[in-house]
Scaffold this active site. Sequence first.
Site, mmCIF file in Angstrom:
data_model
loop_
_atom_site.group_PDB
_atom_site.id
_atom_site.type_symbol
_atom_site.label_atom_id
_atom_site.label_comp_id
_atom_site.label_asym_id
_atom_site.label_seq_id
_atom_site.Cartn_x
_atom_site.Cartn_y
_atom_site.Cartn_z
ATOM 1 N N HIS B 291 -19.064 -6.837 -6.418
ATOM 2 C CA HIS B 291 -19.026 -5.431 -6.007
ATOM 3 C C HIS B 291 -20.337 -4.707 -6.276
ATOM 4 C CE1 HIS B 291 -14.715 -6.154 -5.809
ATOM 5 N NE2 HIS B 291 -14.671 -5.117 -5.012
ATOM 6 N N GLY B 292 -21.098 -5.168 -7.239
ATOM 7 C CA GLY B 292 -22.345 -4.471 -7.490
ATOM 8 C C GLY B 292 -23.023 -4.964 -8.735
#
Lengths: 378, 447
Positions: B291-292
């Site tokens: 996701h990041g």
Amino acid sequence: MNVKEGLRFTGGDLFTSVSIAAVLFFLLSSSMASGLTDSLMRDSSLLGGGSRYTITQDALSTISEDNMISVIGTGSSQMFKALDGGCVSGNLENEALVYNIAQPSSGSYTNMLHIPRIINSNPEVVLIEIAPNSLGNISKSAEEYIELRFKLDTMNQDSTDLGEWVELIDPNHREWIALNEIERMKFKQEYVPSAIEERLNRLIFDEKTLGEIRTDTQKYGWVPETDSELWNGYLQTPIFPPDRYGFDGKTSEERENYNATLMSKTGNYKPAYRDSQSHTSLNYEISTLLENGIRVIIVSPPHHPSALTYLEDGQWDGLNETLARYAEWPGVTIFDQTWETGWEDDHFYDRNHLDDEGRIEFCNRLAPVIDEVLSGRD
Amino acid sequence: MSYVFFWLASGWHVLLLLTSTLVDWTTGKKIHSSSNDKYRKRWLIGSLTVNLGLLATFKYLDFLIETWNLASLRFDGAPELDTFGLLLPVGISFYTFQTMSYTIDIYRKKHAPYERFIDFACYAAFFPQLVAGPIVRSQHFLEQITKPLSSTPYQFRLGLTLIIYGLAKKLIIADNVALHADTIFVEGAALNNIGLVWWGSLCFGIQIYCDFSAYTDIALGSAYLIGIELPENFKTPYAARSPQDFWRRWHISLSSWLRDYLYIPLGGSRGGSRVLVISLMGTMLLGGLWHGASWNFVLWGFMHGILLLCHRRLIKLSQIKKIFTIAPRTSVFIGWLVTQYFIFMTWLVFRVEDTSMMLRSLKTFVGYDAHWDIHEFYESLPDVKLMTMGLVLFFIIAHGFSGKLGGFKIWLSKQNSVAWGLICSLLITATFLLRPAETVEFIYFRF
């Protein structure tokens, strides 16, 4: 998703579906946006003290239906607080109604948006304010106000309100002007969430406690509904601020302090001689009204006598020259109170706004001028 | 067209997409044409290296340098490194996973490579889902792209329905509740009022679902307009009755990708409890990191991993089985309640970036060193309060019913022309009127 379920669905069905959705959207969105926001804008729920900014279009529509000789006063807070239309109407020898649609902080750049509708409301005379603080270009600090006014004014307009003023709008301000129905709806939509919140508050909580300011008909800033019996009277004599907000409520120490700070501000005004944005707007306003057979009285409201002591020689010559130039235009009458004597401390709220007593004096001085213009009409 | 769209949106980053496309196109052909396992494996490793290398460089390199610099503060003499300031290429996480699955599937002999490069390029860069998914499997796409692209009137209207529905979900619900979440979790907020933290996590949970699923709806709708059917990505996740159930309903295309290409290859549930823990936690940690580039996402994945492990352990307990037999309805309800409590708790880790604030919010969420003050709660919210609360209530009810009825958008797409036109006009009107002044960028654009 099983797309086979729609095998019997035809192109005609698709066209019908989309057409119904599109038509209903345009009908619903504009009527719902107006239904949700309009009355709340009037009663100051959404705009606080700025609810008066929303009255212009409805006011001019009412004036167009009054079947009377009409005189319309426009301008800033100086005109707004100076002009008691009911008093002036009563003092006229002619049978005419004098309306006050001036807006606080307004100038010719914002007022020009109303010229087509003013013409459509068919007045005999229009009063246009020219004051030393309103002759110049639009400053950066005024842009927030200009945005608010332009959005509020144009969201309530229709195609008949469009005119040459559109060309005079600064390109940087163009995005604040709604020229079609979609842009109008867009501006109005900005107020919808707050309007729904307000309505839910009223529904769930005690409306009386929340809406105290909104229901006080004597409160400064309150505006009646257009279908209210108070509406017509309000258009002539709006609710003015109470005297205690002005000099009358101040101690001698406060007054001294005021004179040393705010009064001296008057000395900062340096009105332009010509070619400013204000002059361009004024030229458009006055020439368009005259072309449509409407007489113009240019009003320069009075200043507190002490305020004038802060001026250097020739500081307001821009104002004098502007007034002198317009005085030469056929159909224009000048009502210049800036340099007139007889204005006293008791007449003022502050350095440039008249109070109750000042309004009476202003009424007594203005009525004969209007009579003269009306009597001299073709 | 997809490449033009991507080029306009991201400039030179289109070269990265092009690189992934060319590498996996070539690799797929090479792997398929050879029967030599070593040769095939070498090509697969090459492809994975390029794809993951690009992803690691552009998404995680600066994050690793920052982490190193942070760690180096504890060691005298450790050099401090400069970050590269690389901008995250739009959609890199999505198209990388998509093209990787293509190559891995060919390696596993699940299917043959695409015959035409243009079809594969279109699969890799299909514009409706390029930026934020869903992650499409190559076989699913190939079956459709090889036929002439055209949509039936029904498909076209279904596409419009999904777009209208998605816009409504995004602009009415996601963007309005976002104002509340943003206000509550603003930098420096005390976050010790339990009501505010619960409300903030509820709002963010609703925001991220409505935001992401709205994008998916719009992507699916846009694809339907040209006759392509993309897979669903969500199935009422907040109706999930267990953490496992949640991952069958949330970001389905990612969770099934992680299951097929990470969890099962790592051993999954068939290799004993140690293998299960390793494969499950490994999958969830990497899923979080996907996701990041932030430790928050790693922690988020870790918490979900723990939840999944706890659930697996709990359902095997005889006492739990007994309770489910004696009071099935109550047990299901409690299962739902407990699951959602923890799901919304994990959203705090996802949302609150500052570590001390995040820890503070977690403490408050569980009632530790927290207080409840309704006046402070109400005053701390943005000006538009009641309308947003109404929207939250509406969402909760609609989400529950949507699961039962099979989805509002499906029901709507089956209505006759008049009913469809009427309902859609109401939806568009509501979207137009209720959207806040400031629209918020789609959250998953960042990933």
